[in-house]
Motif scaffolding. Structure first.
Motif, mmCIF file in Angstrom:
data_model
loop_
_atom_site.group_PDB
_atom_site.id
_atom_site.type_symbol
_atom_site.label_atom_id
_atom_site.label_comp_id
_atom_site.label_asym_id
_atom_site.label_seq_id
_atom_site.Cartn_x
_atom_site.Cartn_y
_atom_site.Cartn_z
ATOM 1 N N LEU A 1 20.071 30.023 57.961
ATOM 2 C CA LEU A 1 19.106 29.157 57.263
ATOM 3 C C LEU A 1 17.929 28.802 58.162
ATOM 4 N N THR A 2 18.208 28.626 59.437
ATOM 5 C CA THR A 2 17.118 28.345 60.383
ATOM 6 C C THR A 2 16.165 29.535 60.427
ATOM 7 N N ALA A 3 16.737 30.726 60.338
ATOM 8 C CA ALA A 3 15.911 31.944 60.373
ATOM 9 C C ALA A 3 14.972 32.036 59.171
ATOM 10 N N VAL A 4 15.353 31.380 58.071
ATOM 11 C CA VAL A 4 14.460 31.403 56.898
ATOM 12 C C VAL A 4 13.757 30.049 56.725
ATOM 13 N N ASN A 5 13.447 29.459 57.877
ATOM 14 C CA ASN A 5 12.590 28.266 57.927
ATOM 15 C C ASN A 5 13.194 26.953 57.463
ATOM 16 N N TRP A 6 14.493 26.865 57.454
ATOM 17 C CA TRP A 6 15.095 25.554 57.218
ATOM 18 C C TRP A 6 15.364 24.974 58.599
ATOM 19 N N GLN A 7 14.463 24.119 59.081
ATOM 20 C CA GLN A 7 14.561 23.631 60.454
ATOM 21 C C GLN A 7 15.395 22.358 60.544
ATOM 22 N N GLU A 8 16.183 22.313 61.605
ATOM 23 C CA GLU A 8 17.009 21.117 61.818
ATOM 24 C C GLU A 8 16.165 19.894 62.123
ATOM 25 N N ASP A 9 15.051 20.113 62.880
ATOM 26 C CA ASP A 9 14.269 18.955 63.312
ATOM 27 C C ASP A 9 12.919 18.879 62.598
ATOM 28 N N ASP A 10 12.876 19.413 61.382
ATOM 29 C CA ASP A 10 11.647 19.314 60.596
ATOM 30 C C ASP A 10 11.408 17.834 60.251
ATOM 31 N N PRO A 11 10.294 17.261 60.723
ATOM 32 C CA PRO A 11 10.087 15.831 60.485
ATOM 33 C C PRO A 11 9.736 15.504 59.036
ATOM 34 N N THR A 12 9.227 16.479 58.302
ATOM 35 C CA THR A 12 8.858 16.189 56.909
ATOM 36 C C THR A 12 9.493 17.190 55.940
ATOM 37 N N PRO A 13 10.779 17.218 55.892
ATOM 38 C CA PRO A 13 11.401 18.177 54.991
ATOM 39 C C PRO A 13 11.230 17.745 53.524
ATOM 40 N N LYS A 14 10.959 18.724 52.671
ATOM 41 C CA LYS A 14 10.816 18.389 51.261
ATOM 42 C C LYS A 14 12.198 18.234 50.632
ATOM 43 N N THR A 15 13.099 19.069 51.039
ATOM 44 C CA THR A 15 14.474 18.981 50.549
ATOM 45 C C THR A 15 15.386 19.097 51.762
ATOM 46 N N LEU A 16 16.450 18.331 51.757
ATOM 47 C CA LEU A 16 17.387 18.379 52.874
ATOM 48 C C LEU A 16 18.605 19.212 52.505
ATOM 49 N N ILE A 17 19.132 19.932 53.498
ATOM 50 C CA ILE A 17 20.407 20.609 53.299
ATOM 51 C C ILE A 17 21.428 19.918 54.189
ATOM 52 N N HIS A 18 22.511 19.510 53.606
ATOM 53 C CA HIS A 18 23.614 18.978 54.397
ATOM 54 C C HIS A 18 24.696 20.050 54.404
ATOM 55 N N LEU A 19 24.820 20.699 55.530
ATOM 56 C CA LEU A 19 25.785 21.793 55.654
ATOM 57 C C LEU A 19 27.046 21.228 56.289
ATOM 58 N N GLN A 20 28.180 21.435 55.660
ATOM 59 C CA GLN A 20 29.405 20.883 56.243
ATOM 60 C C GLN A 20 30.554 21.884 56.189
ATOM 61 N N GLY A 21 31.468 21.721 57.157
ATOM 62 C CA GLY A 21 32.603 22.649 57.253
ATOM 63 C C GLY A 21 33.876 22.082 56.669
ATOM 64 N N HIS A 22 33.929 20.749 56.526
ATOM 65 C CA HIS A 22 35.122 20.102 55.952
ATOM 66 C C HIS A 22 34.697 19.179 54.816
ATOM 67 N N LEU A 23 35.595 19.026 53.857
ATOM 68 C CA LEU A 23 35.326 18.063 52.790
ATOM 69 C C LEU A 23 36.248 16.861 52.945
ATOM 70 N N PHE A 24 37.525 17.157 53.170
ATOM 71 C CA PHE A 24 38.514 16.082 53.354
ATOM 72 C C PHE A 24 39.132 16.238 54.735
ATOM 73 N N TRP A 25 39.592 15.118 55.274
ATOM 74 C CA TRP A 25 40.149 15.162 56.635
ATOM 75 C C TRP A 25 41.623 14.764 56.612
ATOM 76 N N ALA A 26 42.450 15.635 57.151
ATOM 77 C CA ALA A 26 43.876 15.341 57.320
ATOM 78 C C ALA A 26 44.458 16.439 58.207
ATOM 79 N N ILE A 27 45.643 16.192 58.717
ATOM 80 C CA ILE A 27 46.276 17.176 59.597
ATOM 81 C C ILE A 27 47.333 17.943 58.792
ATOM 82 N N PRO A 28 47.447 19.256 58.938
ATOM 83 C CA PRO A 28 46.596 20.170 59.697
ATOM 84 C C PRO A 28 45.290 20.484 58.947
#
Lengths: 146, 337
Positions: free
Chosen positions: B143-170
């Motif tokens: 996504l960074t390669a297609v101009n979605w910058q992590e530190d873009d100060p004025t993003p028009k739309t934000l992407i929240h990328l996550q690896g987990h939805l719920f937390w528990a073991i294992p």
């Protein structure tokens, strides 16, 4: 004999929705926003039902009161405008299986020339507060007049 | 004052009426609408209520309501629809990029309701995307390669990328369960959709999470899940997962509110089962409690009274990691001598 001209919505770059009798359309490539009301919305339903150009004319002349030639010219102009705006395109694949389904409208209404309302300054219009800065009687994207 | 220390979730009368006018049908919806519109000034609505207006408009339209507010409500709906179409186009492009790299994505949040009747009723202001943990870094790079910058100060739309939805073991097993229950049917199989049960859980936690400002659309979202997909909600799984992921409090809160305001069809045993489950300390600290839930209020007070000790401990550990300033002062004193 000429082939019947059938149109389709120019998807996926064009999307539309009908809300309370009004068809709202957006060209996603250009960002333009369009609105169709009354006869314009009726013609749109004909396009979505894959009626050919002549069948749309026949259906509207049966539905509305008015001079057949004037109705025909207005519809043809309107379809041409929709094509110019790349909202619809000609297709050879889709032909309606149920042409000329007359929509029951009670008493025949007088034909009004279809109008394609077009909004291009969308960046500004999106910044409008849709409650405080719009026309109270027509709502966004119609700006409140001073 | 207590609300600052102990975030409490409390709906105003107008918000309750708005939820009823938006989500109920027939006479109950119309009574709520009549009452709501007589109490409010549409030009001075709270932001939380504003979010529901496009959906309110749709419901009023079904009930053939004629009112001076309708034109502006329709305008709000149109604006929302237009903006969402542009955002969804962006989202489809993002999903195509990731799909080309064989990275599957579950669409979360407001953009996830693709096939529900509220698709155009929520303003999609950001994208919440879940990818498998092992692909998270690659997705980020892509996504960074297609101009979605992590530190873009004025993003028009934000992407929240996550690896987990719920937390528990294992954790691996929990992540696999989410993917196992999801379906690849978001917009012509471009993306995946959470199971209704997981969507229910996610909406509950986000509605009552302390870090978030109070929103009422989460309540509407869950109500819509119940109204449209009641057969797909696995209530047994919902309750057991709520316990496993330490989400009993938000699910219980949600069901209490729904029961009081909207009276959806929920199996009778669900709420009593949730009341019997012990709630972990972390839950009292993480989620808001309902204003009229006295039992939860005292439990939460107790949890908070223990928290300052933990905080003190954390601060001490932080101090250990930094150079002790006293030594510098001592050195300078020695130099002077």
């Amino acid at each position: 004999m000429e082939k019947p001209q059938v149109f389709r919505v120019n998807s996926p770059q064009v999307v539309s929705e009908t809300i309370d009798g009004e068809v709202v359309i957006v060209n996603l490539d250009k960002g333009y926003y369009y609105s169709l009301l009354k006869t314009g919305a009726y013609i749109w339903s004909g396009i979505e039902r894959h009626l050919d150009r002549d069948s749309i004319v026949v259906e509207l002349t049966r539905t509305y009161l008015g001079n057949v030639e004037e109705i025909s010219t207005a519809i043809n102009d309107f379809l041409d405008e929709l094509q110019r705006e790349e909202i619809i395109v000609l297709t050879t694949e889709l032909i309606s299986e149920h042409p000329n389904e007359i929509v029951e409208m009670g008493e025949k209404q007088l034909f009004e020339k279809p109008i394609l309302e077009k909004f291009t300054d969308m960046e500004d219009l999106l910044l409008l507060d849709p409650i405080h800065e719009v026309d109270v009687d027509s709502g966004w994207p119609n700006v409140k007049t001073a | 004052m207590i609300n600052d220390i102990l975030p409490i979730y409390q709906l105003s009368l107008c918000q309750k009426l708005l939820l009823q006018a938006t989500l109920l049908q027939g006479e109950r919806a119309m009574q709520a609408w009549d009452c709501w519109q007589s109490l409010i000034d549409i030009e001075n609505l709270d932001p939380s209520s504003n979010v529901l207006l496009p959906q309110l408009y749709k419901n009023l339209l079904i009930h053939d309501v004629k009112h001076p507010y309708m034109a502006r409500l329709k305008g709000i709906y149109r604006r929302n629809w237009y903006a969402n179409q542009l955002r969804l186009k962006d989202l489809k492009i993002i999903l195509s990029y990731l799909k080309d790299d064989e990275i599957d994505v579950i669409i979360l949040g407001k953009a996830s309701f693709g096939s529900y009747p509220i698709e155009n009723c929520r303003s999609i202001d950001s994208f919440r995307l879940l990818v498998q943990e092992k692909y998270l870094e690659r997705a980020n790079q892509k996504l960074t390669a297609v101009n979605w910058q992590e530190d873009d100060p004025t993003p028009k739309t934000l992407i929240h990328l996550q690896g987990h939805l719920f937390w528990a073991i294992p954790q691996d097993h929990i992540d696999n369960l989410v993917w196992h229950n999801a379906t690849p049917d978001w917009s012509d199989r471009l993306g995946w959709r959470l199971s209704v049960t997981d969507q229910f859980l996610d909406s509950c936690t986000r509605t009552f999470f302390k870090g978030h400002s109070q929103q009422i659309y989460g309540i509407a979202d869950v109500m819509i899940l119940i109204q449209n997909s009641s057969n797909d909600i696995d209530w047994m799984r919902l309750v057991s997962q709520a316990q496993r992921y330490q989400m009993i409090l938000p699910v219980r809160n949600m069901l209490i509110i729904l029961q009081n305001i909207l009276k959806p069809s929920v199996p009778n045993w669900v709420l009593p089962a949730l009341w019997q489950m012990p709630i972990a300390h972390a839950e009292w600290l993480s989620y808001k409690i309902l204003a009229d839930d006295k039992r939860s209020f005292w439990q939460s007070i107790y949890a908070h009274s223990v928290r300052p000790l933990n905080y003190f401990g954390t601060k001490l550990r932080e101090l250990k990691q930094t150079p002790f300033p006293g030594r510098q002062v001592l050195k300078s004193l020695l130099k002077v001598r």
